[in-house]
Enzyme design. Sequence first.
Site, PDB file in Angstrom:
ATOM      1  CE  LYS A   1     -11.365  -6.788   2.699  1.00 51.10           C
ATOM      2  NZ  LYS A   1     -10.065  -6.237   2.358  1.00 51.10           N
TER       3      LYS A   1
ATOM      4  NE  ARG B   1      -3.174  -7.029  -4.283  1.00 50.61           N
ATOM      5  CZ  ARG B   1      -3.921  -7.185  -3.200  1.00 50.61           C
ATOM      6  NH1 ARG B   1      -3.355  -7.572  -2.070  1.00 50.61           N
ATOM      7  NH2 ARG B   1      -5.212  -6.967  -3.225  1.00 50.61           N
TER       8      ARG B   1
ATOM      9  CB  SER C   1      -4.480  -6.362   4.699  1.00 49.97           C
ATOM     10  OG  SER C   1      -4.204  -5.058   4.252  1.00 49.97           O
TER      11      SER C   1
ATOM     12  CG  HIS D   1      -1.925  -1.030   1.344  1.00 47.48           C
ATOM     13  ND1 HIS D   1      -2.142  -1.750   2.497  1.00 47.48           N
ATOM     14  CD2 HIS D   1      -2.818  -1.515   0.434  1.00 47.48           C
ATOM     15  CE1 HIS D   1      -3.117  -2.619   2.300  1.00 47.48           C
ATOM     16  NE2 HIS D   1      -3.544  -2.508   1.061  1.00 47.48           N
TER      17      HIS D   1
HETATM   18  P1  ADP Z   1      -5.973  -5.884   0.723  1.00 47.22           P
HETATM   19  O1  ADP Z   1      -6.474  -6.311  -0.635  1.00 47.22           O
HETATM   20  O2  ADP Z   1      -4.509  -6.120   0.930  1.00 47.22           O
HETATM   21  O3  ADP Z   1      -6.845  -6.306   1.882  1.00 47.22           O
HETATM   22  P2  ADP Z   1      -7.162  -3.259   0.591  1.00 47.22           P
HETATM   23  O4  ADP Z   1      -8.546  -3.778   0.423  1.00 47.22           O
HETATM   24  O5  ADP Z   1      -6.923  -2.336   1.721  1.00 47.22           O
HETATM   25  O6  ADP Z   1      -6.026  -4.342   0.731  1.00 47.22           O
HETATM   26  O7  ADP Z   1      -6.670  -2.631  -0.780  1.00 47.22           O
HETATM   27  C1  ADP Z   1      -6.608  -1.280  -1.071  1.00 47.22           C
HETATM   28  C2  ADP Z   1      -5.998  -1.065  -2.436  1.00 47.22           C
HETATM   29  O8  ADP Z   1      -4.633  -1.437  -2.429  1.00 47.22           O
HETATM   30  C3  ADP Z   1      -6.602  -1.865  -3.580  1.00 47.22           C
HETATM   31  O9  ADP Z   1      -6.566  -1.062  -4.747  1.00 47.22           O
HETATM   32  C4  ADP Z   1      -5.651  -3.049  -3.714  1.00 47.22           C
HETATM   33  O10 ADP Z   1      -5.692  -3.625  -4.998  1.00 47.22           O
HETATM   34  C5  ADP Z   1      -4.333  -2.334  -3.456  1.00 47.22           C
HETATM   35  N1  ADP Z   1      -3.249  -3.182  -2.975  1.00 47.22           N
HETATM   36  C6  ADP Z   1      -3.273  -4.023  -1.936  1.00 47.22           C
HETATM   37  N2  ADP Z   1      -2.067  -4.621  -1.765  1.00 47.22           N
HETATM   38  C7  ADP Z   1      -1.263  -4.133  -2.748  1.00 47.22           C
HETATM   39  C8  ADP Z   1       0.099  -4.368  -3.141  1.00 47.22           C
HETATM   40  N3  ADP Z   1       0.852  -5.250  -2.490  1.00 47.22           N
HETATM   41  N4  ADP Z   1       0.595  -3.681  -4.199  1.00 47.22           N
HETATM   42  C9  ADP Z   1      -0.197  -2.828  -4.876  1.00 47.22           C
HETATM   43  N5  ADP Z   1      -1.488  -2.564  -4.569  1.00 47.22           N
HETATM   44  C10 ADP Z   1      -2.015  -3.199  -3.521  1.00 47.22           C
END
Ligand code: ADP
Length: 157
Positions: free
Chosen positions: A41, A91, A129, A17
Amino acid sequence: MKIAIYPGSFDPITLGHLDIICRAADLFDKVYVCVMVNCEKSHPMFTPQQRLEQIRRSVAHLGNVEAELWSGLLADYAREKGASCLVKGLRSATDFDQEYQMAAINRGLWEQLETVFLPASPAYQHFSSTMAREMIRYGQPLERYVPEPVARELEKK
Ligand code: ADP
């Protein structure tokens, strides 16, 4: 002034992130990291307030980035901030399928709202996460997965 929103649940924020936030901060004049409270979630590890504080500590060195909580529609938040862009990290093809649909939904809510996709950096492509929560549960060295201020705080506990 080009303003962008980077939304997510951030339970917790990971280095993946943070990488997207830093790259968005280079592309836009201002970036709001939006902790979406309504897309909870089922069993979050951190409260929205804890997640917000973790993000604020992680982006303290970036002068044009702010983090806030939001419990309504993302399109309404963007309108309130005068933001014309949502930033999403991609990703995988699975992320793309989901985010492509979300981009259409958000444009349906507000036509001017564009979504900009940034490909995950190779070093963080497998970060999530969910993975960070597992590492926290099993006492792994956290600075490899989450921003340093967050790792320090969690390791103290
Ligand atoms: P997660 O999918 O890890 O639970 P979130 O729902 O908080 O995370 O995701 C928020 C944003 O960050 C989304 O656009 C998701 O695709 C992106 N994201 C999550 N992890 C990564 C990563 N390792 N690299 C790039 N973007 C990411």
